[in-house]
Design an enzyme around this catalytic site. Structure first.
Site, PDB file in Angstrom:
ATOM      1  CD  GLU A 306       1.093  -1.116  -5.373  1.00 18.98           C
ATOM      2  OE1 GLU A 306       1.991  -1.445  -4.843  1.00 18.98           O
ATOM      3  OE2 GLU A 306       0.012  -0.801  -5.124  1.00 18.98           O
ATOM      4  CB  CYS A 401       0.043  -5.521   1.663  1.00 14.91           C
ATOM      5  SG  CYS A 401       1.016  -5.212   0.270  1.00 14.91           S
TER       6      CYS A 401
END
Lengths: 637, 637
Positions: A306, A401
Site C-alpha cells: 500500500e 478507512c
C-alpha cells in the site's frame, strides 16, 4: 512582538457559495454522513462496544479509527450545520465508549474486549496508538463544534494514561506506533487544551522512531515472537522506522503512514522550531512530490505494501494510490505551507485535493474508491485488495478507512481556503464564497466571486471593519504562467510583489476594495519526467488545477488507441448538466484504424489512423456513470 | 495404399552445419548437459533415490520430472554423439531408480520414499502422473539412442501398472492428471512399443478430463479435503479441467499444462482420426495464437497462475511467459503441423523456437530464464516467483523445470527441420546442413546451404539415390511477402503450387537438382492488434523469423524514451563477433530531449526530441552481457 505563526482560518469562518465545493460539502453532510453511519452500523462497528466474548464479529484492531473518523466528520458538520439527529448519533457512540473506558483511562475497544491481556504488546502491527490518535482528533473536533466536554475529557484521560505509559522514564515504554497518526493528533490536542505534555508526547514518539535497538524487536521478544525485520515489504522501511526520522532520506513504505508521520513532524516543528525536523521534511517532500507522486496527487503506487516502490515508478492501470494517502498528502502539504509559506506546498495541496483525493468519492457521496488508478480496463482482473473495486466505487470496504477519511476532509475543506499571520491574509484556494478573518484586532471579510476551478477569473472584495494597512497574499498557482492582477480596476505588476508563489499586496485596505485576479487556464499537454517509463510517449491533459481523463462513457472502447498529435487543439466547455457541472475538453484527435485487422494478432501492414472526436472529463469525476474504461495518459504522436 | 501420415524426419537423420543451430546444439551438449548434471547433483535431485526418512531435503513431488527431462536430453545427445561418461551418468540414475521401483512397477520417488501411503491421493495437485509421463519420454529416448532396454522395460512395467490402476473398469480410478504431460508421453510409448494399451490410456485421460462429477472433488473427499473449485486462480480452468476437453472454447489457466494437454490431444487425434478432438484443437489454437500469444511466441502472461488471463492481455514488463510454455507451444505446433499440413502451425513453431523458447537459455548454455518478459527495467522489484531472476538468467531455480526442458528441445531440434509422408518431403525450417529422408524405398539426401535466419537465400541440393518423382514441399513462411523459387536456375512460379504455406514442387527429381528459394527479409515494424492496450502506439521490430529488442548494453538507459517515426529506416548488418554472430538492426531514431527537465516530475514545456542512433539485437540473445534494460515494443510516432 514575536512573528505570529501562519494559521488557517477555521472552516467555520469560511462559507462556500460556489459551483464546485458547495455541492460537495452539502452532499457530504446530507448523503455521505448518514450513509456512513448506516454502513458502520451494518458492519457491526457501532455495536462493537457491546461485544461479548464468544459472539461473532469481534471488534477489529482498527475499528475504533473508522468510527472516530466518522465522529470527526460529523463534528465538523455539526459546527456549521447543527443537527439534533446527528448529534444524538455522535453522543450515542461517545456514551458507549464511556461505558467501556478503563478505570485507568485506557480506551481501545479491541484490547478492552477481545484481547484484554495484550494491551501494548504489538505497537508495530496492531494500530493501538493509531486508533488513539483518531479518537483525539474526533474529540477535539466535537468539543469545538458543540462545546460539550465529555468526549474530550474522556480522551484527555486516555491520553494522560498513554503519557504515563510511554516515555524515557523508568518503567515507561520507549515505543512508538506501527501506524503513525497519534503524533499529529497529540498536537491538535495540545492546541485545544494548552497542555504541553501532549506536545511532548508527540515529540517523544517522533524522536524515538527508528532508534536502535528497535523497539519493534524489543516488544517482539517480550511477547515471545522473533525479533528482526518485519514481513511486510521485508523491512522497517514499511513503517518508516528503519532509522531515526531526521535521517530519513526518501519516502518509503506504506503511503498513509508516511504522510501522517510527516504531518506530525511538521506540527511538532511548528511549535518547537526544530530545524533538523524541517530539513528532513524538505528532503522527504522532494522525494515524495518530485520523484514518487502521480500527476493526480495520488501516492503509493503498489498494493504490495500500500505504498512506495522506487523513484519514478508511476504505473497507471496497476496504480494503488489509496484515497487515504491523497487525503493525508493534503494534510501534510497544508502543514508544510504553514511552516514555510511557500506556494509549492499549496500547489500540491490543491492538486491532491481536486484530483487524487476527490476521486475517492462518488458525486452522490455514497460510494468510494480505496484505490485510484490512472487507467481502468474493466476486463482486467484486479490483483488488489478487494477484487472488482478498481474500476467501480463501492459502498464500503472490509477495511474501510477511506470513506470516513474523505468525509472528514470534505466536511472541513473550507479550512484550506485561507490563513492569516500577524499582518497578512493568505488566500490559498479560490472558490466563490466568503471568509471572516481576525486580523489586527478587527475582522476582515473577504468575498470571492469566481467560477474556479472552471474559470481562472477571481474577484475578491475586501471588507475590513475599518481601513487598515495589511498584506493580502494571493496564491499564484504554479500551473499558471500568465497571471495578472488589478486592484480597484488598476493593473498591479505581479512580478515585483510575488515571492514563493504568493503575490503580496500590501496597502491600506478599505471596505469594498476590489481585487481582480486573472489566472488563465489554457489546456495543457503535460509530459512526465523522462525517467517515468510508464508515461513515455504519452501526455496528460490538465487545465488549471484539474487533471483530465477520457472515459468510455463519453467516447468509445479501446481508449488506448487514441493518439494526440502536436497540433491537436482542445476546446474547454462548461457543461452544467454533466456530472454536476464540469468543464470538459473536446478535440479532434486520431485513432488507430482497426478496419483491416481481422484475426491477426500482429501485423506489419498497420499504422493507419483515422480522425476521431474525443471528450475528456475531470479525473475526479470518473466512474460516476456506466462502468467502462478510463485513461489519463494518452498516446501522443 | 493408405495415405501415410506426415512424420518428422528424426533428428538423428538431420545434421546442422549452420551459423545458428549448430553452435546452440554443440553448446547444449558440451556445456548445458554437464552443467545441469552438476546442478541436479547440487540440488539433491540425483541423490533423491537414496533419501531416508528423517534426512533433510526430501524428494519433491516434481523432482522425478526434472531428472527425467535431463535424461531425455542426454539420450538425444547420445543418439548423435556417443559419450561414455554421459551414458554412465544416465545409467547411474536408471540403476538408482530401478532399486526403488515397487514390486508392482510403481515408480515415483516422492511417494515411494516420503509419503508412501499417499500414492494417487491427489492427482490434481501433486504431479504424480506428470512425473510418470516425463519418465516415459526419457525411457523411449534412451532406448532409441542406445538400444538398451532396461530403462524402457522399467517404465513399461510402471505404465502397465498405471494402466491397471486407471480406467473405467471396476476398482479403477477414473482420474486424470492435474499437470498434463502423460498423454503425449503415452503416445510416444505406444509408438515405441506398438502397445495399443498405452494409446488407450492416453485417450482415457483425455476423455475423462473435466467430466462431472469432477474427479478432483471425488479424490478430495476421499482424502478428507473439501471438494470444490481449487484455489489457484480459483478455478478448474487452471488445469483445463472445467469441462470435457472437446468443449474447451479458449485457452485458460496454467500455460504449460494447457500446451501439454493440447499436444497430447493432437497425438491421440493423429492415431484415432477423432474429428471432435481436432475441432477443439483448432479452436484452442486460434484462442492461443490469435488472442493470447506474445509476439515472441511466449505465452502465459501472468505469474499469478503461470498462465493465461484474458484475450489481448499481453503485458510487457510484467509478462511471465515461462520458458517451458514456449517450449511446449513448439511441441504442440509441431504436432498440429503434422496433423493439418498447414504452414500456420510451422510459422508459430518457428516463432516460438527462435524467440520465446531460445531466450530461456544463455548463449553459453549455462544460465536460464524461467520468465521471459518483453521489457526489463532493472530497478523494478519483481513480484514474481524468484526475485531478481526477471532480468538476469541464473544457474538453476528452486523449481527447475525450464532448464532441462530447453535442453531436451535443443538436443532434438534437428527433428523439427523436415518431415515426410507417402510421396513428399516437407521442409519446415531452413538451416545449412543435410538430411537423409526415407521415401519410396530409397533415401533422398537434401543439403541446405543458407545463412538463415540472418539471410533468406536458401539453396537446396536434392540427391535421391535414383531419379524419382516426388513432391518437395517447401515452407513459404507467413512472414515472407515476396518469396521466389528457382529449380536448376529456372524460375518457378510459386503461386500455382503454394497452398497452406507450402510450395509443392512435384517433379522427377534427379541427383544434384538445385532448388533456390529466396525469402526476402526486410525489417518490419509490427503493430499489435488494436485490442492490445499494452502495445498501443508502439511497434516491434521483426526481420524474418527473428523478433528484435533494444538492450541497454548497445544503447543507453531509459530506452522507453526512444521513438520511431514512420520514416525511420533500418539497416540490417551481420556482426560476426557480437553474441556469437547475429544480424543487428541500426537506425537513426529520436529520443526525448531530457536536457531541460531538472527536478520537475511533470511539465507542459516538454515535447522536445533529439536524434539518436539505436541498435537492436535478436530478442533471444538479450541478457548475455552486462545487466540492464531491455525493450521489445518501442514508442512510434
Amino acid at each position: 512582538m514575536p512573528r505570529k505563526r501562519l494559521t488557517p482560518v477555521s472552516f467555520t469562518n469560511v462559507q462556500f457559495d460556489d459551483v464546485f465545493w458547495k455541492p460537495r460539502v452539502d452532499t457530504n453532510r446530507t448523503s455521505t454522513l448518514p450513509i456512513e453511519h448506516q454502513q458502520l452500523k451494518a458492519s457491526g462497528q457501532l455495536a462493537q462496544y457491546r461485544w461479548k466474548p464468544g459472539k461473532p464479529n469481534p471488534p477489529h484492531i482498527f475499528w475504533d479509527s473508522d468510527v472516530a473518523k466518522w465522529l470527526e466528520a460529523a463534528a465538523y458538520s455539526l459546527a456549521t450545520h447543527p443537527d439534533k439527529k446527528l448529534e444524538k448519533q455522535v453522543d450515542a457512540v461517545v456514551n458507549d465508549m464511556a461505558r467501556i473506558q478503563g478505570p485507568d483511562g485506557y480506551l481501545n475497544t479491541h484490547y478492552l474486549l477481545v484481547e484484554p491481556k495484550k494491551r501494548w504488546s504489538n505497537l508495530r502491527g496492531c494500530h493501538e496508538l493509531y486508533c488513539a490518535g483518531h479518537l483525539m482528533e474526533a474529540a477535539v473536533a466535537y468539543a469545538e463544534a458543540t462545546g460539550k466536554r465529555k468526549f474530550l475529557d474522556m480522551i484527555c484521560r486516555y491520553t494522560d494514561y498513554i503519557r504515563k505509559e510511554f516515555g524515557r522514564g523508568k518503567g515507561r515504554r520507549r515505543g512508538y506506533p506501527g501506524h503513525q497518526e497519534i503524533e499529529l493528533a497529540l498536537v491538535k490536542l495540545f492546541r485545544a487544551t494548552g497542555k504541553g505534555d501532549y506536545l511532548d508526547l508527540a515529540k517523544f514518539f517522533i524522536d524515538e522512531r527508528g532508534r536502535k535497538p528497535h523497539y519493534y524487536d524489543t516488544e517482539a521478544v517480550a511477547r515471545g515472537d522473533k525479533p528482526g525485520d518485519w514481513h511486510f515489504g521485508g523491512s522497517y522501511r514499511y513503517c518508516q522506522a528503519d532509522r531515526p526520522v531526521r535521517e530519513l532520506a526518501e519516502v518509503t513504505g506504506h503511503a498513509v503512514r508516511a504522510m501522517y508521520l510527516y504531518a506530525g513532524m511538521a506540527d511538532v516543528a511548528a511549535h518547537t522550531g526544530d530545524k533538523t525536523l524541517l530539513a528532513a521534511l524538505r528532503r522527504l517532500w522532494k522525494s515524495t512530490t518530485q520523484r514518487r507522486m502521480h500527476i493526480t496527487g495520488g501516492i503509493g503506487p503498489t498494493s504490495a505494501n500500500e505504498g512506495f516502490t522506487f523513484d519514478y515508478d508511476l504505473p497507471n492501470e496497476s496504480a494503488y494510490l489509496e484515497t487515504c494517502a491523497a487525503v493525508a498528502l493534503v494534510f501534510w502539504a497544508h502543514r508544510m505551507l504553514h511552516l514555510e509559506k511557500d506556494g509549492q506546498y499549496a500547489d500540491v495541496m490543491e492538486l491532491a485535493l481536486y484530483n487524487g483525493a476527490l476521486a475517492g468519492i462518488s458525486l452522490d457521496g455514497k460510494q468510494f474508491f480505496y484505490e485510484n488508478p490512472l487507467a481502468a480496463y474493466p476486463g482486467a482482473p484486479s490483483g488488489k485488495r478487494e477484487p472488482g473495486t478498481h474500476h467501480r466505487r463501492v459502498g464500503w470496504f472490509g477495511c474501510s478507512c477511506c470513506p470516513p477519511n474523505i468525509a472528514r476532509l470534505i466536511a472541513s475543506v473550507a479550512g484550506y481556503v485561507c490563513s492569516a499571520d500577524r499582518n497578512s491574509i493568505w488566500v490559498h484556494l479560490y472558490a466563490a464564497g466568503s471568509a471572516e478573518v481576525a486580523l489586527g484586532g478587527q475582522t476582515v471579510k473577504l468575498t470571492q466571486r469566481t467560477r474556479y476551478p472552471w474559470d481562472g477569473k477571481v474577484a475578491i472584495t475586501v471588507r475590513p471593519e475599518k481601513a487598515a494597512e495589511f498584506t493580502l497574499a494571493l496564491r499564484i498557482p504554479g500551473w499558471c504562467r500568465k497571471a495578472s492582477l488589478k486592484i480597484n480596476g488598476k493593473a498591479v505588476s505581479l512580478k515585483p510583489v510575488t515571492r514563493k508563489g504568493y503575490a503580496h499586496v500590501k496597502r491600506l485596505w478599505k471596505k469594498g476594495d476590489r481585487v481582480e485576479l486573472l489566472l488563465p487556464m489554457p489546456v495543457e499537454r503535460v509530459e512526465a519526467h523522462p525517467n517515468v517509463r510508464q508515461d513515455a510517449g504519452k501526455v496528460a491533459l490538465k487545465r488549471g488545477p484539474i487533471v483530465y481523463c477520457l472515459e468510455e462513457a463519453d467516447n468509445f472502447k479501446d481508449l488506448h488507441n487514441v493518439a494526440l498529435s502536436r497540433s491537436t487543439k482542445f476546446a474547454a466547455t462548461f457543461q452544467p448538466k454533466l456530472l454536476g457541472g464540469v468543464t470538459v475538453l473536446t478535440a479532434k484527435a486520431t485513432q488507430r484504424d482497426t478496419a483491416g485487422w481481422a484475426d491477426d494478432l500482429y501485423s506489419a501492414d498497420a499504422g493507419k489512423l483515422k480522425p476521431v472526436a474525443i471528450k475528456a472529463i475531470p479525473y475526479a469525476c470518473w466512474a460516476n456513470r456506466s462502468p467502462g474504461e478510463m485513461l489519463v495518459w494518452l498516446n501522443a504522436r
